[in-house]
Design a protein around this motif. Structure first.
Motif, PDB file in Angstrom:
ATOM      1  N   MET A 107       0.804  -1.123  -0.039  1.00  0.00           N
ATOM      2  CA  MET A 107       0.060  -0.059  -0.070  1.00  0.00           C
ATOM      3  C   MET A 107       1.058   1.383   0.111  1.00  0.00           C
ATOM      4  SD  MET A 107      -3.093  -1.179   0.158  1.00  0.00           S
ATOM      5  CE  MET A 107      -4.126   0.129   0.975  1.00  0.00           C
ATOM      6  N   LYS A 108       0.559   2.152  -0.923  1.00  0.00           N
ATOM      7  CA  LYS A 108       1.492   3.116  -1.172  1.00  0.00           C
ATOM      8  C   LYS A 108       0.743   4.406  -0.362  1.00  0.00           C
ATOM      9  CE  LYS A 108       3.218   1.984  -5.439  1.00  0.00           C
ATOM     10  NZ  LYS A 108       3.593   2.239  -6.764  1.00  0.00           N
ATOM     11  N   VAL A 109      -0.461   4.336   0.015  1.00  0.00           N
ATOM     12  CA  VAL A 109      -1.100   5.447   0.867  1.00  0.00           C
ATOM     13  C   VAL A 109      -1.664   4.946   2.196  1.00  0.00           C
ATOM     14  CG1 VAL A 109      -3.182   7.059   0.612  1.00  0.00           C
ATOM     15  CG2 VAL A 109      -2.184   6.268  -1.365  1.00  0.00           C
ATOM     16  N   SER A 110      -1.630   5.556   3.436  1.00  0.00           N
ATOM     17  CA  SER A 110      -1.791   5.271   4.415  1.00  0.00           C
ATOM     18  C   SER A 110      -3.475   5.114   4.700  1.00  0.00           C
ATOM     19  CB  SER A 110      -1.371   6.041   5.453  1.00  0.00           C
ATOM     20  OG  SER A 110      -1.841   7.317   5.617  1.00  0.00           O
ATOM     21  N   SER A 111      -4.111   4.451   5.761  1.00  0.00           N
ATOM     22  CA  SER A 111      -5.395   4.543   5.912  1.00  0.00           C
ATOM     23  C   SER A 111      -5.858   6.144   6.452  1.00  0.00           C
ATOM     24  CB  SER A 111      -5.607   3.526   7.012  1.00  0.00           C
ATOM     25  OG  SER A 111      -5.171   3.904   8.130  1.00  0.00           O
ATOM     26  N   GLN A 112      -5.038   6.612   7.042  1.00  0.00           N
ATOM     27  CA  GLN A 112      -5.653   8.079   7.214  1.00  0.00           C
ATOM     28  C   GLN A 112      -5.609   8.817   6.032  1.00  0.00           C
ATOM     29  OE1 GLN A 112      -5.926   9.272  10.381  1.00  0.00           O
ATOM     30  NE2 GLN A 112      -6.201  11.509   9.327  1.00  0.00           N
ATOM     31  N   GLU A 113      -4.714   8.784   5.258  1.00  0.00           N
ATOM     32  CA  GLU A 113      -4.827   9.564   3.860  1.00  0.00           C
ATOM     33  C   GLU A 113      -5.921   9.201   3.161  1.00  0.00           C
ATOM     34  OE1 GLU A 113      -0.430  10.657   2.365  1.00  0.00           O
ATOM     35  OE2 GLU A 113      -0.971   8.394   2.449  1.00  0.00           O
ATOM     36  N   MET A 114      -6.386   7.904   3.105  1.00  0.00           N
ATOM     37  CA  MET A 114      -7.739   7.376   2.474  1.00  0.00           C
ATOM     38  C   MET A 114      -8.838   7.800   3.238  1.00  0.00           C
ATOM     39  SD  MET A 114      -6.663   3.608   1.129  1.00  0.00           S
ATOM     40  CE  MET A 114      -5.773   3.045   2.388  1.00  0.00           C
ATOM     41  N   ALA A 115      -8.875   7.805   4.654  1.00  0.00           N
ATOM     42  CA  ALA A 115      -9.921   8.196   5.277  1.00  0.00           C
ATOM     43  C   ALA A 115     -10.086  10.071   5.141  1.00  0.00           C
ATOM     44  CB  ALA A 115     -10.055   8.262   6.740  1.00  0.00           C
ATOM     45  N   GLU A 116      -8.896  10.707   4.798  1.00  0.00           N
ATOM     46  CA  GLU A 116      -9.008  12.159   4.465  1.00  0.00           C
ATOM     47  C   GLU A 116      -9.451  12.519   3.374  1.00  0.00           C
ATOM     48  OE1 GLU A 116      -5.149  13.600   5.087  1.00  0.00           O
ATOM     49  OE2 GLU A 116      -5.292  13.374   7.732  1.00  0.00           O
ATOM     50  N   ALA A 117      -9.302  11.424   2.344  1.00  0.00           N
ATOM     51  CA  ALA A 117      -9.927  11.587   1.059  1.00  0.00           C
ATOM     52  C   ALA A 117     -11.437  11.201   0.899  1.00  0.00           C
ATOM     53  CB  ALA A 117      -8.948  11.002  -0.194  1.00  0.00           C
ATOM     54  N   LEU A 161     -12.608   8.022   0.642  1.00  0.00           N
ATOM     55  CA  LEU A 161     -12.649   6.929   0.080  1.00  0.00           C
ATOM     56  C   LEU A 161     -13.581   5.920   0.438  1.00  0.00           C
ATOM     57  CD1 LEU A 161      -9.203   5.890  -1.685  1.00  0.00           C
ATOM     58  CD2 LEU A 161     -11.099   7.388  -2.771  1.00  0.00           C
ATOM     59  N   PRO A 162     -14.441   5.376  -0.136  1.00  0.00           N
ATOM     60  CA  PRO A 162     -15.154   4.067   0.526  1.00  0.00           C
ATOM     61  C   PRO A 162     -14.493   3.068   0.762  1.00  0.00           C
ATOM     62  CG  PRO A 162     -16.441   5.160  -1.430  1.00  0.00           C
ATOM     63  CD  PRO A 162     -14.905   5.876  -1.384  1.00  0.00           C
ATOM     64  N   LEU A 163     -14.790   2.213   1.777  1.00  0.00           N
ATOM     65  CA  LEU A 163     -13.989   0.944   2.123  1.00  0.00           C
ATOM     66  C   LEU A 163     -13.824   0.199   1.012  1.00  0.00           C
ATOM     67  CD1 LEU A 163     -15.458   0.177   5.533  1.00  0.00           C
ATOM     68  CD2 LEU A 163     -13.310   1.190   5.196  1.00  0.00           C
ATOM     69  N   ARG A 164     -14.631  -0.149   0.069  1.00  0.00           N
ATOM     70  CA  ARG A 164     -14.576  -0.813  -1.043  1.00  0.00           C
ATOM     71  C   ARG A 164     -13.349  -0.473  -2.022  1.00  0.00           C
ATOM     72  NH1 ARG A 164     -20.039   0.519  -2.931  1.00  0.00           N
ATOM     73  NH2 ARG A 164     -19.890   2.158  -4.223  1.00  0.00           N
ATOM     74  N   TYR A 165     -13.046   0.771  -1.951  1.00  0.00           N
ATOM     75  CA  TYR A 165     -11.930   1.275  -2.652  1.00  0.00           C
ATOM     76  C   TYR A 165     -10.545   1.518  -2.546  1.00  0.00           C
ATOM     77  CZ  TYR A 165     -16.086   2.096  -6.051  1.00  0.00           C
ATOM     78  OH  TYR A 165     -16.960   2.068  -6.776  1.00  0.00           O
ATOM     79  N   ARG A 166     -10.426   1.032  -0.950  1.00  0.00           N
ATOM     80  CA  ARG A 166      -9.318   1.348  -0.205  1.00  0.00           C
ATOM     81  C   ARG A 166      -8.358   0.214  -0.659  1.00  0.00           C
ATOM     82  NH1 ARG A 166     -10.954   4.263   5.296  1.00  0.00           N
ATOM     83  NH2 ARG A 166     -12.185   5.845   4.381  1.00  0.00           N
ATOM     84  N   ASP A 167      -8.012  -0.017  -1.756  1.00  0.00           N
ATOM     85  CA  ASP A 167      -7.091  -1.286  -2.166  1.00  0.00           C
ATOM     86  C   ASP A 167      -5.721  -0.725  -2.421  1.00  0.00           C
ATOM     87  OD1 ASP A 167      -7.617   0.111  -4.502  1.00  0.00           O
ATOM     88  OD2 ASP A 167      -8.734  -1.782  -5.547  1.00  0.00           O
ATOM     89  N   TYR A 168      -4.998  -1.706  -3.396  1.00  0.00           N
ATOM     90  CA  TYR A 168      -3.852  -1.448  -3.853  1.00  0.00           C
ATOM     91  C   TYR A 168      -3.581  -0.270  -4.771  1.00  0.00           C
ATOM     92  CZ  TYR A 168       0.755  -2.541  -5.998  1.00  0.00           C
ATOM     93  OH  TYR A 168       1.926  -2.638  -6.447  1.00  0.00           O
ATOM     94  N   CYS A 169      -4.572   0.050  -5.371  1.00  0.00           N
ATOM     95  CA  CYS A 169      -4.559   1.189  -6.348  1.00  0.00           C
ATOM     96  C   CYS A 169      -5.034   2.666  -5.779  1.00  0.00           C
ATOM     97  CB  CYS A 169      -5.129   0.783  -7.698  1.00  0.00           C
ATOM     98  SG  CYS A 169      -4.684  -0.574  -8.365  1.00  0.00           S
ATOM     99  N   ALA A 170      -5.472   2.689  -4.417  1.00  0.00           N
ATOM    100  CA  ALA A 170      -6.062   3.794  -3.970  1.00  0.00           C
ATOM    101  C   ALA A 170      -4.916   5.067  -4.073  1.00  0.00           C
ATOM    102  CB  ALA A 170      -6.197   3.567  -2.340  1.00  0.00           C
ATOM    103  N   HIS A 171      -3.868   4.826  -4.085  1.00  0.00           N
ATOM    104  CA  HIS A 171      -2.935   5.929  -4.501  1.00  0.00           C
ATOM    105  C   HIS A 171      -3.090   6.790  -5.778  1.00  0.00           C
ATOM    106  CE1 HIS A 171      -0.842   2.900  -6.559  1.00  0.00           C
ATOM    107  NE2 HIS A 171      -0.040   3.611  -7.124  1.00  0.00           N
ATOM    108  N   LEU A 172      -3.767   6.007  -6.790  1.00  0.00           N
ATOM    109  CA  LEU A 172      -4.359   6.575  -8.078  1.00  0.00           C
ATOM    110  C   LEU A 172      -5.489   6.992  -7.986  1.00  0.00           C
ATOM    111  CD1 LEU A 172      -2.580   3.883 -10.352  1.00  0.00           C
ATOM    112  CD2 LEU A 172      -1.940   6.092  -9.984  1.00  0.00           C
ATOM    113  N   LEU A 173      -6.668   6.562  -7.016  1.00  0.00           N
ATOM    114  CA  LEU A 173      -7.862   7.002  -7.104  1.00  0.00           C
ATOM    115  C   LEU A 173      -8.204   8.196  -6.365  1.00  0.00           C
ATOM    116  CD1 LEU A 173     -10.726   6.210  -7.631  1.00  0.00           C
ATOM    117  CD2 LEU A 173     -10.848   4.993  -5.472  1.00  0.00           C
TER     118      LEU A 173
END
Length: 75
Positions: A1-11, A13-25
């Motif tokens: 994972m290139k993005v932390s869960s904190q960064e995904m939460a700030e963005a 992102l729904p849980l189903r999209y918090r995967d290997y490619c989240a850094h591009l989403l």
């Protein structure tokens, strides 16, 4: 994972999209929001995200095929 869960939460992102490619989403969603989801905008970001998703799917498919093959050999 290139993005932390904190960064995904700030963005947001729904849980189903918090995967290997989240850094591009995350940048893709920012671009979509900035351009009001115009389909001809953000093509590079969308293409790189979709390519990442495809490659991740292929990687997981190969792993699953190997697991199935190993289980077949054990039987």
């Amino acid at each position: 994972m290139k993005v932390s869960s904190q960064e995904m939460a700030e963005a947001r992102l729904p849980l189903r999209y918090r995967d290997y490619c989240a850094h591009l989403l995350i940048p893709l969603n920012k671009c979509r929001h900035r351009t009001m989801y115009m389909p001809w905008k953000c093509e590079e970001e969308r293409h790189s995200y979709e390519k990442c998703e495809y490659e991740d799917f292929m990687r997981r498919s190969k792993i699953l095929a190997k697991i199935k093959q190993d289980n077949k050999e054990k039987e």
